[in-house]
Write an enzyme that holds these catalytic residues in place. Structure first.
Site, PDB file in Angstrom:
ATOM      1  N   SER A   1      17.345  17.528  15.866  1.00 39.11           N
ATOM      2  CA  SER A   1      15.981  18.044  15.818  1.00 39.11           C
ATOM      3  C   SER A   1      15.016  16.948  15.392  1.00 39.11           C
ATOM      4  O   SER A   1      15.418  15.880  14.945  1.00 39.11           O
ATOM      5  CB  SER A   1      15.899  19.191  14.814  1.00 39.11           C
ATOM      6  OG  SER A   1      16.000  18.679  13.500  1.00 39.11           O
ATOM      7  N   LYS A   2      13.753  17.253  15.552  1.00 39.36           N
ATOM      8  CA  LYS A   2      12.711  16.316  15.180  1.00 39.36           C
ATOM      9  C   LYS A   2      12.816  15.944  13.707  1.00 39.36           C
ATOM     10  O   LYS A   2      12.629  14.800  13.329  1.00 39.36           O
ATOM     11  CB  LYS A   2      11.356  16.962  15.470  1.00 39.36           C
ATOM     12  CG  LYS A   2      10.183  16.206  14.864  1.00 39.36           C
ATOM     13  CD  LYS A   2       8.871  16.788  15.287  1.00 39.36           C
ATOM     14  CE  LYS A   2       7.770  16.553  14.263  1.00 39.36           C
ATOM     15  NZ  LYS A   2       7.860  15.295  13.528  1.00 39.36           N
ATOM     16  N   ARG A   3      13.155  16.915  12.902  1.00 40.84           N
ATOM     17  CA  ARG A   3      13.312  16.682  11.466  1.00 40.84           C
ATOM     18  C   ARG A   3      14.319  15.562  11.165  1.00 40.84           C
ATOM     19  O   ARG A   3      14.138  14.780  10.241  1.00 40.84           O
ATOM     20  CB  ARG A   3      13.794  17.954  10.766  1.00 40.84           C
ATOM     21  CG  ARG A   3      12.708  18.948  10.452  1.00 40.84           C
ATOM     22  CD  ARG A   3      12.697  19.260   8.949  1.00 40.84           C
ATOM     23  NE  ARG A   3      11.545  20.080   8.573  1.00 40.84           N
ATOM     24  CZ  ARG A   3      10.341  19.572   8.332  1.00 40.84           C
ATOM     25  NH1 ARG A   3      10.117  18.287   8.450  1.00 40.84           N
ATOM     26  NH2 ARG A   3       9.354  20.359   7.981  1.00 40.84           N
TER      27      ARG A   3
END
Length: 513
Positions: free
Chosen positions: A261-263
């Site tokens: 994910s972007k996180r």
RNA sequence: GGCGAUUUAGUGUAGUGGCCUAGCACGCCACCCUCUCACGGUGGAGACCUGGGUUCGAUUCCCAGAUUCGCUACCA
């Protein structure tokens, strides 16, 4: 049997293109090109609520930067258009009606609230053969009432009528035949009257059929709904031309568990998007591979190998070589953790292949960012600097850390190196060194090296101490290319000036740091 | 919970019923090179999910379990 290979990449414009999506696009592209086929770009914007302005342009620009060339689709022409699903309402309506008329679908009026209530009341509630007769739909209501409700503008959806009790087989090129029972499928919503748009499932099947797509190559998250799609092809009578399916493994977090994910990118310090993305709603900026200094060929090469291999130990491959070697025979079926460290290595490798002049151009903006006007230096100078230090960089921006001293006199000296290499007698030796440097006829690296080394030896000085003090004075720390290559580029005057400066700065007990 | 997929070193992967003392790459460590840091070179540590079965022999075939991932929306 010979069918033209036509694949599609069909992202939703709900934000920046995720790196996993990029890999899906890449595999589609490699497969298409390997088989002399076509690559289509279709924008799946059937969820008007999630539309994000700029996302479509972002996707197109990303693919372009990466060298994934689209043959047909949004922004690229083609005779199966429009390729934007929101512009195909008229087409979908026809097919929705066809299913309705054939009794393969029905109209349902249940509101989101009612559905929520049903789910709350019944554990594992599913809108299917076991429950549909107790809901508000055209199967349970008189035709008259249905018509009246529609005429009155009541919002409704069209649901696919799935008959229970039969096995559905998905033939996946990677995973073989995957069989599930139709019972586990629910009566999927195919169309929403609220925005006069189909859902993904219907639009996807209709478009793939109409666009003569031969192979559906997509992420593994679609595998569970593939049986539904098979049933849809069947309901339309398109089983004969149903595309082949390939469900690609997902890209996973580098460390923990779950989908990338972007996180993870923010947390671990690597981009998850090809290009920098400015979120129009929040104003947040997400880093991109391009802006982070990655070369597109490095990103492509790296991504290609995350879940595929050429069947031998080859790792460095250009797009053309990837195309030549690509096949699903060597695709893996399990998710791949996103090994971004290896991505850096690929970038390092491709950076080394670049010629110095080209790298120097890429370095100029970095120089400006660091307060150096590259126009004050010749292109040749910058190129030579780059040539000397490029071996130790993974990114163009690393060039600054490695080469700053070629553009700026050191402002401080590495304290540890000073402690180790700059002793009480060093200033005298450095003064002597200045004389020696002045005495040189030819200041080039080749000509200067031997006389200086000979002098050190003849005097009985410690080679490491003298050379490192020399380096410390010129560079500011004990690192960098061959010493005489540095002085050649800097020139006699500047080199000597720096030694003198160091002697002055470091003569006190409290050296400048 | 249900359904499906998945399983070789830390990571990405190769590979085969005996040639496997399981190959390669990244990362890590050491040494060499060397005025330094790198690069490069050489070497090293490090893996066949578990349990049954089939077989003379299984990492490779079969079964079971476990693991991990995905899906389970009027999102794609």
């Amino acid at each position: 049997m010979e069918r033209e290979v036509r694949v599609r990449f069909a992202p939703s414009p709900t934000g920046p293109l995720h790196i996993g999506g990029v890999r899906t696009a890449l595999y589609n592209y490699l497969f298409a090109r390997h088989n002399g086929g076509k690559m289509l770009l279709r924008i799946e914007d059937t969820d008007s609520n999630r539309f994000v302005p700029g996302a479509e342009e972002y996707i197109i620009e990303s693919l372009k930067w990466l060298g994934i060339n689209i043959d047909e689709g949004v922004g690229h022409g083609g005779d199966c258009g429009p390729y934007r699903q929101s512009e195909r309402r008229d087409i979908y309506r026809v097919y929705v009606k066809q299913l309705l008329d054939a009794d393969r679908a029905y109209i349902a009026f249940d509101t989101p609230e009612e559905l929520e209530a049903a789910r709350a009341a019944t554990p594992n509630f599913q809108y299917d053969a076991s429950t549909r007769m107790s809901m508000r739909n055209s199967l349970t209501m008189p035709a008259e009432d249905v018509k009246n409700l529609i005429d009155a503008g009541e919002k409704y959806v069209v649901r696919f009528k799935i008959e229970p009790g039969r096995p559905v087989v998905v033939d996946d090129l990677l995973r073989g035949k995957v069989t599930i029972m139709s019972d586990i499928l629910d009566d999927k919503v195919l169309y929403k009257s609220a925005d006069d748009l189909p859902t993904y499932h219907l639009a996807n099947i209709v478009d793939d059929h109409l666009m003569r797509v031969s192979h559906v190559i997509r992420g593994e998250e679609w595998l569970p709904s593939a049986p539904l799609h098979v049933l849809l092809y069947e309901a339309f009578g398109w089983s004969d031309t149903m595309p082949s399916f390939v469900h690609l493994p997902l890209l996973l977090k580098p460390d923990g568990k779950g989908k990338l994910s972007k996180r993870d990118g923010d947390r671990l310090g690597f981009p998850v998007f090809p290009l920098e993305w400015h979120d129009p709603a929040s104003g947040n900026i997400s880093s991109g591979y391009r802006e982070s200094g990655y070369l597109p060929e490095a990103v492509i090469n790296f991504l290609a190998l995350l879940g595929w291999n050429p069947g031998d130990d080859t790792e460095i491959m250009s797009m053309d070589e990837l195309i030549e070697k690509f096949s699903f025979d060597h695709c893996s079926r399990s998710g791949a953790k996103f090994a971004y460290e290896k991505g850096k290595w690929f970038n390092h490798h491709y950076l080394q292949q670049l010629d110095d002049a080209r790298l120097a151009e890429m370095f100029k903006p970095v120089l400006r960012d660091n307060g150096v006007n590259p126009d004050e230096y010749s292109d040749e100078y910058i190129a030579r600097v780059v040539g000397l230090v490029k071996g130790r960089i993974n990114f163009v921006r690393d060039l600054w850390e490695q080469a700053a001293f070629f553009f700026k006199t050191p402002e401080s000296y590495d304290p540890k190196a000073v402690k180790k290499r700059w002793s009480a007698e060093t200033p005298a030796i450095m003064t002597e060194l200045i004389d020696r440097l002045n005495a040189l006829d030819d200041f080039s690296s080749q000509a200067a090296e031997q006389p200086i080394l000979d002098w050190i030896t003849a005097k009985g000085y410690h080679m490491g101490n003298v050379m490192n003090a020399f380096r410390l004075a010129v560079v500011g720390e004990c690192k960098g290319p061959h010493m005489f290559d540095i002085t050649e580029l800097l020139g006699r005057e500047e080199s000597i000036r720096r030694i003198q400066l160091a002697i002055e700065r470091l003569k006190t007990d409290e050296p400048a740091v």
